[in-house]
Design a protein around this motif. Structure first.
Motif, mmCIF file in Angstrom:
data_model
loop_
_atom_site.group_PDB
_atom_site.id
_atom_site.type_symbol
_atom_site.label_atom_id
_atom_site.label_comp_id
_atom_site.label_asym_id
_atom_site.label_seq_id
_atom_site.Cartn_x
_atom_site.Cartn_y
_atom_site.Cartn_z
ATOM 1 N N ALA A 105 0.831 -1.209 0.000
ATOM 2 C CA ALA A 105 0.000 0.000 0.000
ATOM 3 C C ALA A 105 0.861 1.254 0.000
ATOM 4 C CB ALA A 105 -0.922 -0.007 1.222
ATOM 5 N N ILE A 106 1.985 1.227 0.716
ATOM 6 C CA ILE A 106 2.850 2.406 0.823
ATOM 7 C C ILE A 106 3.612 2.647 -0.487
ATOM 8 C CG2 ILE A 106 4.908 3.316 1.966
ATOM 9 C CD1 ILE A 106 3.895 1.890 4.527
ATOM 10 N N VAL A 107 4.250 1.586 -1.014
ATOM 11 C CA VAL A 107 5.136 1.810 -2.166
ATOM 12 C C VAL A 107 4.367 2.112 -3.441
ATOM 13 C CG1 VAL A 107 6.973 0.383 -1.188
ATOM 14 C CG2 VAL A 107 5.327 -0.661 -2.756
ATOM 15 N N TRP A 108 3.111 1.660 -3.548
ATOM 16 C CA TRP A 108 2.332 1.923 -4.754
ATOM 17 C C TRP A 108 1.330 3.061 -4.569
ATOM 18 C CZ3 TRP A 108 4.159 0.465 -9.092
ATOM 19 C CH2 TRP A 108 4.808 -0.759 -9.254
ATOM 20 N N SER A 109 1.359 3.749 -3.409
ATOM 21 C CA SER A 109 0.352 4.787 -3.153
ATOM 22 C C SER A 109 0.482 5.963 -4.121
ATOM 23 C CB SER A 109 0.462 5.284 -1.710
ATOM 24 O OG SER A 109 1.748 5.825 -1.460
ATOM 25 N N ASP A 110 1.700 6.272 -4.552
ATOM 26 C CA ASP A 110 1.872 7.421 -5.465
ATOM 27 C C ASP A 110 1.266 7.172 -6.827
ATOM 28 O OD1 ASP A 110 3.180 8.851 -3.533
ATOM 29 O OD2 ASP A 110 5.193 8.354 -4.221
ATOM 30 N N THR A 111 1.375 5.923 -7.320
ATOM 31 C CA THR A 111 0.885 5.630 -8.673
ATOM 32 C C THR A 111 -0.508 5.008 -8.687
ATOM 33 O OG1 THR A 111 2.050 3.509 -8.587
ATOM 34 C CG2 THR A 111 3.202 5.358 -9.620
ATOM 35 N N LYS A 112 -0.862 4.268 -7.641
ATOM 36 C CA LYS A 112 -2.159 3.583 -7.621
ATOM 37 C C LYS A 112 -3.129 4.183 -6.619
ATOM 38 C CE LYS A 112 -0.147 -0.804 -9.152
ATOM 39 N NZ LYS A 112 -0.118 -2.266 -8.992
ATOM 40 N N GLY A 113 -2.671 5.206 -5.884
ATOM 41 C CA GLY A 113 -3.540 5.833 -4.899
ATOM 42 C C GLY A 113 -3.522 5.093 -3.576
ATOM 43 N N PRO A 114 -3.987 5.726 -2.503
ATOM 44 C CA PRO A 114 -3.953 5.084 -1.185
ATOM 45 C C PRO A 114 -4.879 3.874 -1.072
ATOM 46 C CG PRO A 114 -5.156 7.163 -1.100
ATOM 47 C CD PRO A 114 -4.521 7.095 -2.449
ATOM 48 N N ILE A 115 -5.939 3.858 -1.875
ATOM 49 C CA ILE A 115 -6.836 2.696 -1.879
ATOM 50 C C ILE A 115 -6.378 1.761 -2.996
ATOM 51 C CG2 ILE A 115 -9.206 1.892 -1.987
ATOM 52 C CD1 ILE A 115 -8.606 3.762 0.347
ATOM 53 N N ASN A 116 -5.583 0.791 -2.639
ATOM 54 C CA ASN A 116 -5.078 -0.160 -3.630
ATOM 55 C C ASN A 116 -5.158 -1.565 -3.055
ATOM 56 O OD1 ASN A 116 -2.706 -0.553 -1.945
ATOM 57 N ND2 ASN A 116 -1.918 1.385 -2.767
ATOM 58 N N ALA A 117 -4.638 -2.527 -3.792
ATOM 59 C CA ALA A 117 -4.760 -3.926 -3.363
ATOM 60 C C ALA A 117 -4.149 -4.148 -1.986
ATOM 61 C CB ALA A 117 -4.089 -4.829 -4.395
ATOM 62 N N GLY A 118 -3.020 -3.497 -1.714
ATOM 63 C CA GLY A 118 -2.360 -3.687 -0.429
ATOM 64 C C GLY A 118 -3.169 -3.153 0.733
ATOM 65 N N SER A 119 -3.693 -1.927 0.601
ATOM 66 C CA SER A 119 -4.470 -1.344 1.702
ATOM 67 C C SER A 119 -5.776 -2.104 1.917
ATOM 68 C CB SER A 119 -4.752 0.136 1.431
ATOM 69 O OG SER A 119 -5.423 0.312 0.194
ATOM 70 N N ILE A 120 -6.364 -2.601 0.828
ATOM 71 C CA ILE A 120 -7.599 -3.382 0.961
ATOM 72 C C ILE A 120 -7.317 -4.706 1.679
ATOM 73 C CG2 ILE A 120 -9.358 -4.643 -0.341
ATOM 74 C CD1 ILE A 120 -9.159 -2.411 -2.466
#
Length: 607
Positions: A565-580
């Motif tokens: 969620a942290i490393v992809w937050s810039d490109t995929k937004g804070p709501i991504n597969a990791g945060s979910i």
């Protein structure tokens, strides 16, 4: 194909030790043979290299047995002197509830010992203390292994970060360019900037602080489920306010130290702060569990698998009571000597590690091969620096301090020797297997060492999802090598390169490696063998790993999702597969906890 082959030594351990429930003394020889065959005939490593690695493993096994002997000797000395009875009474005065006791001893005292000494020492101190207080040997070992997660990254004054990550990344041009571009410029000759390493340590501490919040609750819930009279998770879950409070009492100071002071003292200071806060709170009744104190069923009803050869002694009315201060002094000496010998500024460490006190067992090889990098396996032992020496010294001090008879002290030595002999068979195959596995490079097959081949295979399969799997690789490294430090040295640069390759911040990927390397200690075979041997629980290593494996799965998966969620937050937004996945896992765990409590409540009402 080669990645699959590299998993075989691990698969053999999983099949025979965990699934088929063989004792380590039978399963580990098969794993060693598997690793040796792969090294000789697939990786095509020279036979002399396999032999040197095996001999080195035997020497390492010898040092582990020395530490185990010292820990057992100290426990038996305290048993014979009557100190354990006084310590047990002291804990009952704080709280007779076993759930509170295991949190204080395993989680907080264990974290402090990990921070000061590392390398499995908490199990050698906390596990026998729990048994001395009347815990089943297997319950003590499981608790001692489960806490070998959060404090481990900063064990032995930050060795897994400073030596493991720092050594693994040192000298690489890509790492230096990234650090410089991030504003961390190393002084001439430093290799990797200490400030850059501290920034990685802060990331590691943040991830640990999140995952570690539930570890004390896991410890008590597993204890009540597998060793309680009702075999109930709910009995442990009921003290969740106290367990979470105890977790935060350690992890918040731990995180602050990592952010502001660096990687040397988070576990040590976090454990000390937690002890001061939680013991004070327990004495005042703050967040303490209501109702009858939870305890184990009578000893005669325990399963045979729970018991080790070392048992708590019953009260002896003929023996005069010992003061609590006098009883605790040996552990104060242990903690003080561990800190004194590990803090470089005090000067004792350099003395104990000096060449005059070093035993050099470097293998003798043909002169034509002596310069080969493949044979650069150094076998040096620093006997006076090992925790085993501290345990033996404190045992001798205890003999005089507690006014023991020579006969009683002799019994302590004799029983300790017998227990260590039983553990030796498993370790003399476990550690050589590890050394063959991690020293399988530079063979005629042209392959990297087995752990790297395995990791590369996983990276090729996962692609952008690598952050979720990154801790698993770190954990497998520690599972095999028995050390977070070695896992970090093997995989940190590889993890950095994968992070760069998939286009994310590589320092976060290295932090995930360190998290997984710490979590791998909960399932590491030779750590389990060592912890079990300290309390005479021989041959039940698979039963321990079957329980701690759940904690490893949690500890590898949750930080992995958070890292994604942290490393992809810039490109995929804070709501991504990791945060979910992260949020979903926490909701699932909370739902399971509520369900267990409701299920038991309904069952009690129906009665």
């Amino acid at each position: 194909m080669f990645a699959l082959l590299a998993t075989l030594p691990i698969a053999v351990v999983g099949l025979f030790l965990v699934v088929l429930r063989w004792p380590a003394s039978r399963a580990m020889p098969l794993s060693y043979i598997t690793a040796a065959i792969l090294a000789l005939f697939v990786w095509k490593v020279p036979a002399i290299q396999v032999a040197v690695a095996s001999v080195h493993g035997l020497i390492v096994a010898g040092t582990l047995l020395y530490i185990i002997f010292g820990a057992i000797l100290l426990l038996n000395t305290l048993q014979e002197s009557g100190a354990i009875r006084a310590i047990r009474k002291g804990f009952i005065d704080i709280s007779p509830d076993r759930r509170v006791q295991v949190i204080i001893i395993a989680w907080l005292f264990g974290s402090f010992i990990e921070g000061s000494a590392g390398f499995g020492t908490p199990a050698a101190v906390a596990v026998p203390l729990l048994v001395g207080l009347g815990f089943p040997a297997m319950a003590a070992v499981v608790a001692g292994m489960m806490i070998q997660s959060t404090p481990v990254s900063f064990g032995a004054l930050g060795t897994p970060i400073i030596v493991g990550v720092g050594g693994g990344l040192a000298g690489d041009a890509g790492v230096i360019d990234f650090a410089t571009g991030s504003g961390f410029t190393a002084a001439s000759g430093e290799g990797i900037s200490p400030a850059f390493l501290s920034s990685i340590a802060a990331k590691v501490a943040m991830l640990h602080a999140v995952a570690g919040t539930l570890i004390p609750l896991f410890v008590v819930s597993f204890m009540t489920r597998f060793f309680g009279p009702n075999r109930s998770f709910a009995d442990g879950l009921r003290i969740w306010p106290f367990a979470i409070f105890a977790a935060l009492s350690m992890t918040l100071p731990y995180l602050a130290v990592a952010v502001f002071l660096g990687p040397e003292f988070p576990s040590l200071i976090g454990g000390l702060c937690g002890l001061a806060i939680v013991v004070t709170a327990a004495r005042t009744g703050f967040l303490m569990p209501k109702g009858e104190p939870w305890n184990f069923a009578p000893r005669e009803t325990w399963d045979d698998d729970w018991n080790g050869t070392i048992q708590v002694q019953e009260e002896d009315p003929a023996q005069p009571p010992m003061s609590l201060i006098k009883a605790w002094l040996p552990y104060v000496f242990v903690a003080g000597l561990l800190v004194a010998t590990r803090v470089p500024e005090l000067g004792v460490k350099s003395l104990l590690q000096s060449a005059q006190l070093l035993i050099d067992w470097d293998a003798v090889v043909p002169s034509s091969m002596a310069a080969s990098e493949a044979l650069a396996i150094k076998s040096k032992v620093q006997p006076f620096y090992l925790p085993g020496s501290i345990f033996i010294v404190v045992s001798a001090i205890t003999f005089a301090l507690h006014g023991m008879s020579s006969a009683a002290y002799g019994r302590a030595w004799k029983s300790s020797g017998k227990t260590v002999l039983k553990a030796s068979v498993a370790l003399v195959f476990t550690v050589p297997m590890v050394q063959v596995f991690i020293n399988s490079q530079n063979g005629a097959g042209g392959l990297e060492k087995m752990p790297l081949v395995l990791a590369e295979g996983v990276a090729d399969l996962t692609g952008a999802a690598w952050p979720i799997f990154s801790p698993v690789i770190g954990g497998l490294g520690a599972f095999v090598a028995g050390s977070n430090t070695i896992s970090n040295m093997m995989f940190s640069l590889f993890q950095f390169d994968v992070g760069t390759r998939i286009g994310v911040s590589p320092d976060w990927i290295v932090a995930l490696q360190a998290i997984g390397g710490a979590a791998g200690n909960t399932i590491c075979v030779h750590n389990v063998v060592a912890a079990s041997a300290v309390v005479g629980l021989i041959g039940k290593e698979g039963a321990v790993i079957r329980k701690t494996l759940w904690v490893f799965a949690y500890y590898a998966f949750v930080p992995g999702c958070l890292g994604y969620a942290i490393v992809w937050s810039d490109t995929k937004g804070p709501i991504n597969a990791g945060s979910i996945l992260f949020a979903g896992t926490l909701v699932l765990l909370a739902g399971l906890a509520v369900s267990q409590c409701r299920k038991e409540t309904n069952a009690n009402e129906s009665k």
